[in-house]
Design an enzyme around this catalytic site. Structure first.
Site, short mmCIF file in Angstrom:
data_model
loop_
_atom_site.label_atom_id
_atom_site.label_comp_id
_atom_site.label_asym_id
_atom_site.label_seq_id
_atom_site.Cartn_x
_atom_site.Cartn_y
_atom_site.Cartn_z
N ARG A 175 1.57 -1.03 -0.32
CA ARG A 175 0.17 -0.08 -0.43
C ARG A 175 0.87 1.26 0.20
O ARG A 175 1.66 1.48 0.92
CB ARG A 175 -0.78 0.20 1.46
CG ARG A 175 -1.89 -1.05 0.95
CD ARG A 175 -2.53 -0.99 0.42
NE ARG A 175 -3.70 -1.62 0.20
CZ ARG A 175 -4.08 -3.20 -0.89
NH1 ARG A 175 -3.32 -2.22 -1.78
NH2 ARG A 175 -4.94 -3.48 -0.94
N GLU A 176 0.78 2.09 -1.24
CA GLU A 176 1.61 3.44 -1.18
C GLU A 176 0.38 4.61 -0.36
O GLU A 176 -0.74 4.52 -0.87
CB GLU A 176 1.59 3.40 -2.82
CG GLU A 176 2.63 4.68 -2.98
CD GLU A 176 2.90 4.28 -4.48
OE1 GLU A 176 3.73 4.81 -5.14
OE2 GLU A 176 1.41 4.63 -5.45
N ARG A 193 -2.46 27.55 -9.24
CA ARG A 193 -2.20 25.83 -9.18
C ARG A 193 -0.80 25.13 -9.73
O ARG A 193 -1.24 24.98 -10.71
CB ARG A 193 -3.61 25.17 -8.42
CG ARG A 193 -4.48 25.70 -7.37
CD ARG A 193 -3.66 25.67 -6.69
NE ARG A 193 -4.10 25.90 -4.93
CZ ARG A 193 -4.05 25.35 -4.37
NH1 ARG A 193 -2.38 26.04 -4.09
NH2 ARG A 193 -4.58 26.13 -2.86
N ALA A 204 -8.39 28.45 2.54
CA ALA A 204 -7.45 27.02 2.90
C ALA A 204 -6.02 27.32 3.45
O ALA A 204 -5.09 28.34 2.69
CB ALA A 204 -8.17 26.41 1.62
N GLU A 225 -5.36 31.48 8.44
CA GLU A 225 -5.72 31.46 7.40
C GLU A 225 -6.97 32.57 6.46
O GLU A 225 -6.32 32.94 5.76
CB GLU A 225 -5.98 30.37 6.33
CG GLU A 225 -4.99 29.10 6.92
CD GLU A 225 -3.75 29.85 5.59
OE1 GLU A 225 -3.77 30.20 4.82
OE2 GLU A 225 -2.41 28.21 5.88
N GLU A 284 -5.00 35.22 4.16
CA GLU A 284 -5.57 35.59 3.10
C GLU A 284 -6.60 36.06 2.52
O GLU A 284 -6.20 37.05 1.20
CB GLU A 284 -6.05 34.07 2.50
CG GLU A 284 -4.84 32.75 2.27
CD GLU A 284 -5.66 31.53 1.69
OE1 GLU A 284 -6.49 31.72 0.57
OE2 GLU A 284 -4.77 30.86 1.79
N PRO A 313 -9.23 9.41 -0.62
CA PRO A 313 -8.91 8.38 0.58
C PRO A 313 -8.31 7.19 0.63
O PRO A 313 -7.19 6.32 0.60
CB PRO A 313 -9.60 7.82 1.32
CG PRO A 313 -11.01 8.49 0.22
CD PRO A 313 -10.47 9.89 -0.65
N GLY A 314 -8.02 6.46 -1.48
CA GLY A 314 -7.38 5.91 -1.83
C GLY A 314 -5.53 5.62 -1.35
O GLY A 314 -5.32 4.95 -0.67
N GLU A 340 -4.38 13.59 3.32
CA GLU A 340 -4.85 14.48 3.49
C GLU A 340 -6.46 15.01 4.43
O GLU A 340 -7.94 14.05 3.71
CB GLU A 340 -5.78 15.47 2.56
CG GLU A 340 -5.30 16.73 3.08
CD GLU A 340 -5.64 18.00 1.86
OE1 GLU A 340 -5.81 17.25 0.25
OE2 GLU A 340 -5.60 19.10 1.47
N GLU A 378 -11.79 37.76 -3.90
CA GLU A 378 -13.21 38.47 -4.58
C GLU A 378 -14.14 38.24 -3.12
O GLU A 378 -14.29 37.09 -2.79
CB GLU A 378 -13.20 38.05 -5.57
CG GLU A 378 -12.55 37.79 -6.76
CD GLU A 378 -12.14 36.88 -8.08
OE1 GLU A 378 -12.17 37.44 -9.09
OE2 GLU A 378 -12.60 35.71 -7.98
#
Lengths: 188, 188
Positions: free
Chosen positions: A36-37, A63, A75, A91, A95, A113-114, A118, A144
């Site tokens: 499992r990675e 991004r 975030a 945050e 921001e 979740p695989g 996070e 904005e």
């Protein structure tokens, strides 16, 4: 049928600035083994900040992984040992430049979740006061504000693609959407 | 203000079974340089499959990164070069045992755009026919079906935590569900 996979062994094969990658060998429910990675991420927060006029703050930022500018709610990642609520207040302030009188939890989501650990804590921020933005070094973004109902439509039409933003907007709409359309948050 | 970050250089520091990790140096909008950690993921699909009775299939599976069993809509990673629609048909068939007469795109979401390249294509599957499940080797899961309205409530109350599942259910509800608050939205 049992679904649990038990860790047998493992090692961290990459240690980075934000993520680590660990590869474990596990015992499957049928007794066989598999690898499992796991991409370890510190987790984070995202904030739906709603003004008294019913507008929500979003940030446009580049991004790099996608090579495009996205629109997202404010975030950020948890610092080691940081409380999610404290992180949300930090945050929001950094921001957008706003502090809030109320910061209510909206829920927790798993981004992917695989393989990815996070976990994101979503908040609803109300009673906002502007005190001044203070971005991280090397952080560039445009803030904005947009009426909540308009963001709900943009989420529903997939104009907004960031998962936490779509969910945050929809949960905020469920929480405060109705009173707001009646022209006030009753009593507030 | 320009937001774009231009790649200067970089290298892949981890090559795994599912993800790779790349660290690039980039030129920031103000001309300074910074490093960007990118977790490369092949992308995937997720399917909201709705029966003629208005029930939606979810799968319970053990998610090793969280050490818990989650409830998610059927989903899977894109094979190299695979078309997302073909992948959606394949994953629906493998995980639930159903084929569908209609597979409509619901949109694309970014799981965690700060560092993770995962792009998920969401679909709505209708006109379902059971032909038999065929799980991947080493894949263990329980399939369930739940009325769409009940899943919408579970997403809204954060009983469901998987991001793609929350979004898929909400988008499917917008597409085929009855107006949730009759009279509230009506002729307004």
């Amino acid at each position: 049928m049992e679904l649990r996979e038990a860790r047998l062994d493992g090692q961290t094969l990459y240690r980075g600035k934000i993520v680590n990658v660990r590869v474990d060998s596990v015992a499957l429910p049928d007794g066989r083994t598999a690898t499992r990675e796991v991409v370890e991420h510190p987790g984070g927060v995202a904030v739906v900040a709603v003004t008294d006029a019913g507008e929500v703050f979003t940030v446009r930022q580049y991004r790099y992984p996608f090579g495009e500018v996205t629109r997202e709610i404010p975030a950020g990642k948890l610092e080691p040992g940081e409380d999610p609520l404290a992180c949300a207040l930090r945050e929001l302030r950094e921001e957008t430049g706003y502090v809030c009188g109320r910061m209510e939890p909206l829920g927790v989501i798993y981004a992917s979740p695989g393989v990815y650990t996070e976990k994101l804590h979503l908040y609803l921020a109300l009673d906002l006061t502007f005190v001044g933005q203070k971005l991280d070094d090397g952080e560039f973004l445009h803030v904005e504000s947009t009426p909540l109902q308009e963001l709900v439509s943009q989420a529903a039409s997939n104009e907004i693609k960031d998962a936490k933003t779509i969910i945050g907007i929809m949960l905020a709409q469920g929480r405060i959407g109705r009173p707001q359309r009646e022209g006030g948050r009753g009593g507030a």
